[in-house]
Motif scaffolding. Sequence first.
Motif, PDB file in Angstrom:
ATOM      1  N   ARG A 114       0.807  -1.229   0.000  1.00  0.00           N
ATOM      2  CA  ARG A 114       0.000   0.000   0.000  1.00  0.00           C
ATOM      3  C   ARG A 114       0.837   1.274   0.000  1.00  0.00           C
ATOM      4  O   ARG A 114       0.646   2.159   0.818  1.00  0.00           O
ATOM      5  CB  ARG A 114      -0.934   0.032   1.234  1.00  0.00           C
ATOM      6  CG  ARG A 114      -1.860  -1.165   1.372  1.00  0.00           C
ATOM      7  CD  ARG A 114      -2.957  -1.123   0.304  1.00  0.00           C
ATOM      8  NE  ARG A 114      -3.889  -2.233   0.441  1.00  0.00           N
ATOM      9  CZ  ARG A 114      -3.766  -3.375  -0.230  1.00  0.00           C
ATOM     10  NH1 ARG A 114      -2.770  -3.576  -1.060  1.00  0.00           N
ATOM     11  NH2 ARG A 114      -4.664  -4.324  -0.063  1.00  0.00           N
ATOM     12  N   VAL A 115       1.820   1.352  -0.905  1.00  0.00           N
ATOM     13  CA  VAL A 115       2.660   2.548  -0.912  1.00  0.00           C
ATOM     14  C   VAL A 115       2.067   3.654  -1.783  1.00  0.00           C
ATOM     15  O   VAL A 115       1.577   3.400  -2.876  1.00  0.00           O
ATOM     16  CB  VAL A 115       4.105   2.246  -1.384  1.00  0.00           C
ATOM     17  CG1 VAL A 115       4.919   1.652  -0.275  1.00  0.00           C
ATOM     18  CG2 VAL A 115       4.100   1.345  -2.603  1.00  0.00           C
ATOM     19  N   PRO A 171       7.286   8.651   2.958  1.00  0.00           N
ATOM     20  CA  PRO A 171       7.331   7.308   3.566  1.00  0.00           C
ATOM     21  C   PRO A 171       8.217   6.342   2.782  1.00  0.00           C
ATOM     22  O   PRO A 171       8.621   6.639   1.656  1.00  0.00           O
ATOM     23  CB  PRO A 171       5.871   6.854   3.519  1.00  0.00           C
ATOM     24  CG  PRO A 171       5.215   7.670   2.478  1.00  0.00           C
ATOM     25  CD  PRO A 171       6.007   8.928   2.300  1.00  0.00           C
ATOM     26  N   ASP A 172       8.478   5.207   3.377  1.00  0.00           N
ATOM     27  CA  ASP A 172       9.305   4.182   2.729  1.00  0.00           C
ATOM     28  C   ASP A 172       8.667   3.734   1.415  1.00  0.00           C
ATOM     29  O   ASP A 172       7.444   3.614   1.321  1.00  0.00           O
ATOM     30  CB  ASP A 172       9.428   2.962   3.661  1.00  0.00           C
ATOM     31  CG  ASP A 172      10.804   2.309   3.565  1.00  0.00           C
ATOM     32  OD1 ASP A 172      11.468   2.477   2.527  1.00  0.00           O
ATOM     33  OD2 ASP A 172      11.205   1.656   4.534  1.00  0.00           O
ATOM     34  N   GLY A 173       9.478   3.506   0.421  1.00  0.00           N
ATOM     35  CA  GLY A 173       9.005   2.879  -0.814  1.00  0.00           C
ATOM     36  C   GLY A 173       8.063   3.715  -1.655  1.00  0.00           C
ATOM     37  O   GLY A 173       7.221   3.157  -2.359  1.00  0.00           O
ATOM     38  N   SER A 174       8.198   5.036  -1.610  1.00  0.00           N
ATOM     39  CA  SER A 174       7.217   5.853  -2.336  1.00  0.00           C
ATOM     40  C   SER A 174       7.730   6.289  -3.700  1.00  0.00           C
ATOM     41  O   SER A 174       7.222   7.223  -4.285  1.00  0.00           O
ATOM     42  CB  SER A 174       6.862   7.085  -1.494  1.00  0.00           C
ATOM     43  OG  SER A 174       8.027   7.776  -1.097  1.00  0.00           O
ATOM     44  N   PHE A 175       8.745   5.589  -4.217  1.00  0.00           N
ATOM     45  CA  PHE A 175       9.293   5.950  -5.543  1.00  0.00           C
ATOM     46  C   PHE A 175       9.748   4.679  -6.238  1.00  0.00           C
ATOM     47  O   PHE A 175       9.151   3.625  -5.999  1.00  0.00           O
ATOM     48  CB  PHE A 175      10.391   7.014  -5.401  1.00  0.00           C
ATOM     49  CG  PHE A 175      11.472   6.674  -4.393  1.00  0.00           C
ATOM     50  CD1 PHE A 175      12.708   6.223  -4.801  1.00  0.00           C
ATOM     51  CD2 PHE A 175      11.242   6.814  -3.029  1.00  0.00           C
ATOM     52  CE1 PHE A 175      13.704   5.921  -3.878  1.00  0.00           C
ATOM     53  CE2 PHE A 175      12.230   6.523  -2.102  1.00  0.00           C
ATOM     54  CZ  PHE A 175      13.462   6.067  -2.526  1.00  0.00           C
ATOM     55  N   TYR A 184      12.774   5.649   3.912  1.00  0.00           N
ATOM     56  CA  TYR A 184      11.871   6.716   4.333  1.00  0.00           C
ATOM     57  C   TYR A 184      12.689   7.888   4.887  1.00  0.00           C
ATOM     58  O   TYR A 184      13.873   7.742   5.213  1.00  0.00           O
ATOM     59  CB  TYR A 184      10.913   6.215   5.423  1.00  0.00           C
ATOM     60  CG  TYR A 184      11.634   5.591   6.596  1.00  0.00           C
ATOM     61  CD1 TYR A 184      11.913   4.232   6.602  1.00  0.00           C
ATOM     62  CD2 TYR A 184      12.074   6.373   7.652  1.00  0.00           C
ATOM     63  CE1 TYR A 184      12.620   3.663   7.645  1.00  0.00           C
ATOM     64  CE2 TYR A 184      12.779   5.808   8.702  1.00  0.00           C
ATOM     65  CZ  TYR A 184      13.051   4.456   8.693  1.00  0.00           C
ATOM     66  OH  TYR A 184      13.764   3.906   9.703  1.00  0.00           O
ATOM     67  N   GLY A 185      12.038   9.012   4.967  1.00  0.00           N
ATOM     68  CA  GLY A 185      12.740  10.210   5.447  1.00  0.00           C
ATOM     69  C   GLY A 185      12.917  11.168   4.291  1.00  0.00           C
ATOM     70  O   GLY A 185      11.932  11.625   3.698  1.00  0.00           O
TER      71      GLY A 185
END
Length: 472
Positions: A114-115, A171-175, A184-185
Amino acid sequence: MSIENAYDLLQRSIVYFHGEPLGTAASCDTAPSSNNYQECFVRDFVPVALVFLIQGSPAIVRNFLTTVMKLRGRRPILEAHVCSSGLMPASFRVQIDNGEEVLVPDFGERAIGRVVPVDSAMWWLFLLRAYVIATEDWELVTDKELQACIRQILDLYLSDRFECTPTLLVPDGSFMIDRRMGVYGYPLEIQALYYSTLFTAHELLQHTGAEESLLSTLEIRTEALRAYVQHHYWIDRDRLNEIYRYKTEQYGLNVANILNIYPESIPDWMDGWLDLRSGYLVGNQGPGQVDFRFFAQGNLLAILFGLATEEEASGIMNLYELHWDELIGEIPAKICYPAASGEQWLFLTGGDPKNMAWSYHNGGNWPVLIWPFVGAAKYAGRQDLAQRALELLTARIEHDNWPEYYDGKQGGLIGRRANLYQTWSAAGFIVAQEIMRSPEYCNFFECVTFKHSLKDALKIKHATENSRNKYE
Ligand code: GLC
């Protein structure tokens, strides 16, 4: 011949809606590793679109841009979250409902983990600019809905939340790395895309008469972001020495170690990794945190967009030369180095078997990275490295049936769960070949200065015409 085979793959991957081409499937594998690979992914379509623009077939790109624009903000309400109108989907598919073709977007609500795709709207704007550079179709940019769309994207990407730095918190994994990988960060790839987004929005809005206040906000943020990334993300021997001897727990406004980085966080593998000529932009920077891993896409995009200085671009290319086996290996290019293993893998990925050490996002080699690599190498005057990388890919990629990624420390194995006939592997290969032949295509990417006018870049149009003749 690889190039013809690559064009065939692109042709086969085209997605039609009511008879009109408007994108391409991520893969033409008949047994893809997951069924969403038949969808058109926004980020995957970017190199494909560049091929169509170079070929002089911009219609599919225009259709794609308007389609994604119309799909924006259409995510179902999730656990009380209303979707922002500037949010663009990760992918979309054509579905038959009651005998009618309909477009179904995915904003991450169906995707594994669910990214939310933070990069989609940024790639969309990048592509809009490339499309305008190639076609001079200003009518599209002045279109009322498109103008509203750019502003909604900016509302979302410029809205103030809790940050006190010019970078974007995600958030983590958003690209491109769209699974948990401890990214993330403030990941570098997002910051590079963000820079291009701010620059592009400014450029397009300036040419269509936007209000001064918005232009000035964009200008201030772009400059602040550039200065911040160049200072905090860049690492070379001097900077490493500085961090190694950092004083910590400093309080107040005028301190050197503002993010409170502890020297103890420098990983062992960094010892001896940088020589005096090389450097790179680190993967992530946050309070008390430097992710020292080398992420290829972020570094290469930073060069292409002009976010890295010329000296930094040379330093990154020197690093590639120094660590050719690790960062390029048998197939350009390693997505991230080094891979996380053991406890660290468990902790960073949550125990994800697809992201085992030296596989997939965790140190796999991705053929699609050839286009930013060749573009960045050309930009930095390293034609030799561009050539060397392209030769490696040419020797393998068609024979291996265009895999999505390779595994192994040097990328010697076809990825265990990789799709074959991955569209952006073929598109990346064609774009890289084109950039080799006509460096003017780098105009598609470069965000030079605020004075840089699109007119200068429009040389591309003539190059586009020449190239089209080549393929007729
Ligand atoms: C994988 C990749 C992602 C890509 C998608 C479709 O999920 O991580 O970057 O967009 O496949 O190819």
